[in-house]
Design a protein around this motif. Structure first.
Motif, PDB file in Angstrom:
ATOM      1  N   PHE A  15       0.483  -1.334  -0.114  1.00 50.29           N
ATOM      2  CA  PHE A  15       0.140  -0.007   0.525  1.00 50.29           C
ATOM      3  C   PHE A  15       1.027   1.356  -0.067  1.00 50.29           C
ATOM      4  O   PHE A  15       0.825   2.108  -1.220  1.00 50.29           O
ATOM      5  CB  PHE A  15      -0.790  -0.174   1.359  1.00 50.29           C
ATOM      6  N   GLY A 149      -6.933   1.394  -0.514  1.00 47.83           N
ATOM      7  CA  GLY A 149      -6.391  -0.177  -0.835  1.00 47.83           C
ATOM      8  C   GLY A 149      -5.674  -0.544   0.236  1.00 47.83           C
ATOM      9  O   GLY A 149      -5.262  -1.857   1.114  1.00 47.83           O
ATOM     10  N   GLY A 150      -4.883   0.712   1.515  1.00 50.44           N
ATOM     11  CA  GLY A 150      -5.303   0.428   2.694  1.00 50.44           C
ATOM     12  C   GLY A 150      -5.920  -0.314   3.602  1.00 50.44           C
ATOM     13  O   GLY A 150      -6.505  -0.215   3.457  1.00 50.44           O
ATOM     14  N   GLU A 154      -9.901   0.021   3.378  1.00 43.39           N
ATOM     15  CA  GLU A 154     -10.435  -0.364   3.085  1.00 43.39           C
ATOM     16  C   GLU A 154     -11.634  -0.392   3.776  1.00 43.39           C
ATOM     17  O   GLU A 154     -12.788  -1.413   3.752  1.00 43.39           O
ATOM     18  CB  GLU A 154     -10.125  -2.122   2.164  1.00 43.39           C
ATOM     19  N   LEU A 181      -2.438   9.583   3.353  1.00 46.93           N
ATOM     20  CA  LEU A 181      -1.453   8.880   2.829  1.00 46.93           C
ATOM     21  C   LEU A 181      -0.214  10.369   1.810  1.00 46.93           C
ATOM     22  O   LEU A 181       1.065   9.650   2.110  1.00 46.93           O
ATOM     23  CB  LEU A 181      -1.746   8.144   1.187  1.00 46.93           C
ATOM     24  N   ARG A 297      -8.505   1.662  -6.439  1.00 54.98           N
ATOM     25  CA  ARG A 297      -8.063   1.217  -5.476  1.00 54.98           C
ATOM     26  C   ARG A 297      -6.769   0.288  -5.758  1.00 54.98           C
ATOM     27  O   ARG A 297      -6.057  -0.432  -4.302  1.00 54.98           O
ATOM     28  CB  ARG A 297      -8.816  -0.400  -5.018  1.00 54.98           C
TER      29      ARG A 297
END
Length: 298
Positions: A15, A149-150, A154, A181, A297
Motif C-alpha cells: 500500500f 487500498g490500505g 478499506e 497517505l 484501489r
C-alpha cells in the motif's frame, strides 16, 4: 538532492511502498524496488528480488544503498510477531554488512507500556530490533493511513458501503489520529538521507483526533451524503468482530483479528517534532477521505 543517491524500498508492492517509489524518484533518488516476486512487478524503479527474512537474498539489493525503507509485515500469519522479529534481525544485520547509511521504518503509534496491543507491541519490537546495529534508524509511527487500498481504510470504506446500519463494538469510541497517505509518503521522503533524522523516532498524524465512530460517520457523509445509524454492542469481542468484518468486507479473518486487537488502544500524536524536520501543513481527514475515494484501489 544528488541523483546518485540510492534508496531500497522493501514492500514496494504494498500500500505505502507503491506510492513511495515514484515519490522518491521525483526527488531525484535512484530507487530499487524489493519484492519476493520480481517477475510480477510492473511498477517504477529497478526491481530486485529478495526476502527480508533471508539475509543472503538481499545482499545484492542492499549493495551501494544509502537509505533502506522497511515497510513489511506478516499480519496475515498467526505467528506474525515471531516472523516480523526474525525478519527485522536478519534485515538489519544485512544492512549493516552492506554499509547502508540509514534505515527508515514505518511503525505504529501508541505509548510504550502494557496497554499496547499484541500488534502494536510487535511493531515496536521491530523498531527496536532494527536499531540494534550501527546503521542509524529513523522510525515514523503512524495510526491509520488513509488511502485507496490500505487495509484500515478499506475496512472503513467497505463498512460504510455495505451496511445500511452498524452494530459495532466498544472500540468505536477509541480516539485515533489518522494520516493521509500523501502526508505519510511526504514524511518518509523528507527524512530520507537527512542527518537530523538519524537515530530518532517521530510521531506522524493528520490534524484531526477522532474516534473510530466519527471516522465512520465522516466517511459516510462523503460517500452517501448522510450519517449511518450506529448501535454499540459492549460484548462484541475481537474474535467476533473479526468474523463480522469477514462477512461484510473482503478483509480476511486473521488480518482483521490482528488489526481489531489494536483498536482499543488510543493512538494519538503527542510530539509534533516531525514538522521541524519535514515542514508542511497536514491534510485533514475529510480531505484524505476525498482523495482516497477518488483513487483506484490498485
Amino acid at each position: 538532492m544528488s541523483a546518485s543517491r540510492t534508496a531500497l524500498v522493501t514492500g514496494a508492492t504494498g500500500f505505502v511502498g507503491r506510492h513511495l517509489v515514484p515519490a522518491l524518484q521525483a526527488e531525484g533518488w535512484t530507487v530499487r524496488a524489493l519484492t519476493r516476486r520480481p517477475a510480477a512487478y510492473d511498477g517504477p524503479g529497478e526491481v530486485v528480488g529478495g526476502d527480508v527474512s533471508d539475509p543472503a537474498s538481499v545482499v545484492e539489493a542492499l549493495r551501494g544503498v544509502d537509505v533502506a525503507f522497511y515497510l513489511v509485515h506478516s499480519l496475515d500469519h498467526t505467528d506474525y510477531a515471531e516472523r516480523d522479529a526474525a525478519a527485522a534481525r536478519a534485515f538489519s544485520a544485512a544492512a549493516e554488512a552492506a554499509g547502508v547509511g540509514q534505515i527508515v521504518y514505518l511503525g505504529g503509534l501508541g505509548a510504550d507500556g502494557d496497554q499496547l496491543s499484541e500488534h502494536l507491541r510487535s511493531r515496536r519490537e521491530v523498531e527496536h530490533l532494527l536499531a540494534r546495529t550501527s546503521v542509524p534508524v529513523t522510525a515514523l509511527r503512524a495510526a491509520i493511513v488513509v488511502g485507496a487500498g490500505g487495509i484500515s481504510w478499506e475496512i472503513t470504506r467497505q463498512l460504510v458501503k455495505n451496511l445500511p446500519a452498524m452494530i459495532v463494538p466498544r472500540w468505536v469510541s477509541t480516539r485515533t489520529q489518522p494520516i493521509a497517505l500523501d502526508d505519510a509518503v511526504r514524511y518518509l521522503v523528507g527524512v530520507a538521507g537527512n542527518p537530523a533524522a538519524h537515530g530518532r523516532t517521530f510521531e506522524i498524524g493528520g490534524p484531526d483526533t477522532l474516534t473510530y465512530e466519527e471516522m465512520l460517520q465522516l466517511a459516510a457523509e462523503q460517500m452517501l451524503g448522510h450519517r449511518l445509524p450506529i448501535v454499540r454492542v459492549p460484548l462484541l469481542t475481537p474474535r467476533l468482530s473479526s468474523y463480522w468484518l469477514a462477512l461484510v468486507t473482503d478483509i480476511d479473518t486473521r488480518t482483521g483479528r490482528n488489526l481489531i486487537d489494536s483498536l482499543g488502544t488510543e493512538v494519538v500524536v503527542t510530539d509534533t517534532s516531525i514538522r521541524d524536520i519535514v515542514p508542511g501543513t497536514p491534510t485533514s481527514y475529510a480531505e484524505a477521505v476525498r482523495r482516497a475515494l477518488a483513487q483506484p484501489r490498485g
